[in-house]
Design a protein around this motif. Structure first.
Motif, PDB file in Angstrom:
ATOM      1  N   SER A  30       0.912  -1.263  -0.139  1.00 54.58           N
ATOM      2  CA  SER A  30      -0.038   0.054  -0.057  1.00 54.58           C
ATOM      3  C   SER A  30       0.767   1.286  -0.018  1.00 54.58           C
ATOM      4  N   ASP A  31       2.314   1.200   0.072  1.00 55.79           N
ATOM      5  CA  ASP A  31       3.006   2.352  -0.045  1.00 55.79           C
ATOM      6  C   ASP A  31       2.993   2.706  -1.306  1.00 55.79           C
ATOM      7  N   TYR A  32       2.636   2.016  -2.291  1.00 52.53           N
ATOM      8  CA  TYR A  32       2.956   2.332  -3.805  1.00 52.53           C
ATOM      9  C   TYR A  32       1.466   2.830  -4.373  1.00 52.53           C
ATOM     10  N   VAL A  33       1.919   3.870  -5.120  1.00 57.29           N
ATOM     11  CA  VAL A  33       0.700   4.314  -6.137  1.00 57.29           C
ATOM     12  C   VAL A  33       1.083   4.457  -7.546  1.00 57.29           C
ATOM     13  N   TYR A  34       0.168   4.329  -8.435  1.00 58.02           N
ATOM     14  CA  TYR A  34       0.621   4.179  -9.788  1.00 58.02           C
ATOM     15  C   TYR A  34       0.178   5.610 -10.481  1.00 58.02           C
ATOM     16  N   TYR A  35       0.900   5.993 -11.272  1.00 58.10           N
ATOM     17  CA  TYR A  35       0.569   7.166 -12.364  1.00 58.10           C
ATOM     18  C   TYR A  35       0.591   6.736 -13.716  1.00 58.10           C
ATOM     19  N   GLY A  36      -0.239   7.107 -14.525  1.00 59.17           N
ATOM     20  CA  GLY A  36      -0.304   6.541 -15.937  1.00 59.17           C
ATOM     21  C   GLY A  36      -0.376   7.925 -16.691  1.00 59.17           C
TER      22      GLY A  36
ATOM     23  N   GLY B  59       5.288   5.813  -2.133  1.00 60.24           N
ATOM     24  CA  GLY B  59       4.633   6.738  -1.218  1.00 60.24           C
ATOM     25  C   GLY B  59       3.668   7.555  -2.029  1.00 60.24           C
ATOM     26  N   GLY B  60       2.224   7.527  -1.347  1.00 58.05           N
ATOM     27  CA  GLY B  60       0.874   8.163  -2.171  1.00 58.05           C
ATOM     28  C   GLY B  60       1.228   9.470  -2.028  1.00 58.05           C
ATOM     29  N   ASN B  61       2.044  10.102  -1.131  1.00 60.93           N
ATOM     30  CA  ASN B  61       2.142  11.566  -0.942  1.00 60.93           C
ATOM     31  C   ASN B  61       3.148  12.149  -2.152  1.00 60.93           C
ATOM     32  N   ASN B  62       3.920  11.348  -2.771  1.00 57.43           N
ATOM     33  CA  ASN B  62       4.790  11.492  -4.023  1.00 57.43           C
ATOM     34  C   ASN B  62       3.864  11.679  -5.264  1.00 57.43           C
ATOM     35  N   LEU B  63       2.624  11.422  -5.191  1.00 58.34           N
ATOM     36  CA  LEU B  63       2.047  11.316  -6.592  1.00 58.34           C
ATOM     37  C   LEU B  63       2.005  12.790  -7.405  1.00 58.34           C
ATOM     38  N   GLU B  64       1.469  13.840  -6.315  1.00 55.75           N
ATOM     39  CA  GLU B  64       1.546  15.207  -6.947  1.00 55.75           C
ATOM     40  C   GLU B  64       2.693  15.573  -7.270  1.00 55.75           C
ATOM     41  N   VAL B  65       3.916  15.288  -6.724  1.00 55.72           N
ATOM     42  CA  VAL B  65       5.175  15.815  -7.379  1.00 55.72           C
ATOM     43  C   VAL B  65       5.322  15.268  -8.676  1.00 55.72           C
ATOM     44  N   VAL B  66       5.411  13.625  -8.791  1.00 56.86           N
ATOM     45  CA  VAL B  66       5.242  13.103 -10.332  1.00 56.86           C
ATOM     46  C   VAL B  66       4.340  13.949 -11.300  1.00 56.86           C
TER      47      VAL B  66
ATOM     48  N   GLY C 222      15.397  15.686  -5.541  1.00 59.91           N
ATOM     49  CA  GLY C 222      16.250  15.008  -4.556  1.00 59.91           C
ATOM     50  C   GLY C 222      16.118  13.642  -4.411  1.00 59.91           C
ATOM     51  N   GLU C 223      15.212  13.032  -4.736  1.00 63.20           N
ATOM     52  CA  GLU C 223      14.647  11.730  -4.660  1.00 63.20           C
ATOM     53  C   GLU C 223      14.246  11.009  -6.033  1.00 63.20           C
ATOM     54  N   THR C 224      14.467   9.873  -6.219  1.00 60.81           N
ATOM     55  CA  THR C 224      14.214   9.096  -7.440  1.00 60.81           C
ATOM     56  C   THR C 224      12.524   8.950  -7.537  1.00 60.81           C
ATOM     57  N   LEU C 225      12.039   8.687  -6.484  1.00 63.74           N
ATOM     58  CA  LEU C 225      10.440   8.615  -6.308  1.00 63.74           C
ATOM     59  C   LEU C 225       9.706   7.511  -7.079  1.00 63.74           C
ATOM     60  N   VAL C 226      10.327   7.108  -8.156  1.00 67.54           N
ATOM     61  CA  VAL C 226       9.786   6.093  -9.034  1.00 67.54           C
ATOM     62  C   VAL C 226      10.545   4.781  -9.035  1.00 67.54           C
ATOM     63  N   LYS C 227       9.659   3.854  -8.422  1.00 63.27           N
ATOM     64  CA  LYS C 227      10.115   2.533  -8.378  1.00 63.27           C
ATOM     65  C   LYS C 227      10.510   1.753  -9.587  1.00 63.27           C
ATOM     66  N   LYS C 228       9.416   1.916 -10.381  1.00 62.55           N
ATOM     67  CA  LYS C 228       9.409   0.960 -11.713  1.00 62.55           C
ATOM     68  C   LYS C 228       8.622   1.782 -12.842  1.00 62.55           C
ATOM     69  N   LEU C 229       9.058   1.964 -14.035  1.00 63.30           N
ATOM     70  CA  LEU C 229       8.241   2.271 -15.142  1.00 63.30           C
ATOM     71  C   LEU C 229       7.963   1.042 -16.049  1.00 63.30           C
ATOM     72  N   MET C 230       6.753   1.141 -16.396  1.00 68.72           N
ATOM     73  CA  MET C 230       6.222  -0.072 -16.918  1.00 68.72           C
ATOM     74  C   MET C 230       5.531   0.522 -18.332  1.00 68.72           C
ATOM     75  N   PHE C 231       5.794  -0.256 -19.641  1.00 63.02           N
ATOM     76  CA  PHE C 231       4.962  -0.185 -20.613  1.00 63.02           C
ATOM     77  C   PHE C 231       3.992  -1.202 -20.742  1.00 63.02           C
ATOM     78  N   THR C 232       2.384  -0.679 -20.484  1.00 69.08           N
ATOM     79  CA  THR C 232       1.409  -1.607 -20.423  1.00 69.08           C
ATOM     80  C   THR C 232       0.793  -1.852 -21.729  1.00 69.08           C
ATOM     81  N   GLN C 233       1.294  -1.101 -22.578  1.00 71.02           N
ATOM     82  CA  GLN C 233       0.592  -1.131 -23.977  1.00 71.02           C
ATOM     83  C   GLN C 233       1.627  -0.779 -24.986  1.00 71.02           C
TER      84      GLN C 233
END
Length: 126
Positions: free
Chosen positions: A20-26, A55-62, A111-122
């Protein structure tokens, strides 16, 4: 038997908390860009990109930096040869390169990488 069950339940609940510490941005809309093709002179790729964010709070930053991140992905794909675009192994290499670049840019900006993984879903190419 009850101790084993409790231990397994405790382990599963700690995994759930971690997940639950991860959120997704498309990226919306999908990314559409050209690449240099040998036979057709120009080809295009349409892809859906999802970012796994720590971290869900990093979604707005991304979201704030998404134009910069989108541009980086488009630039990387636009420089790829046709054979790499059309092969599965090539796509994995491109995905890895995009992920590393996104992490570099976010590190420079926040100052932080924030993104754990980048995925091509299509991935659609011609």
């Amino acid at each position: 038997m009850n101790k084993l069950f409790l231990l397994l339940l405790l382990m599963c609940s700690s995994l759930t908390v971690k997940a639950s510490d991860y959120v997704y941005y498309g990226f919306q809309p999908d990314i559409i860009t050209n690449y240099v093709a040998v036979k057709k002179k120009m080809g295009y790729v349409r892809l859906t990109v999802e970012l796994m964010i720590e971290g869900g709070n990093n979604l707005e930053v991304v979201e704030h930096h998404s134009p910069l991140l989108r541009d980086a992905i488009i630039n990387i794909i636009g420089q790829q040869p046709e054979e790499k675009i059309k092969s599965i192994n090539g796509r994995h290499e491109i995905q890895r390169e995009c992920q590393e670049r996104i992490q570099e840019l976010l590190k420079q900006e926040t100052g932080e990488t924030l993104v754990k993984k980048l995925m091509f879903t299509q991935w659609l190419d011609n």
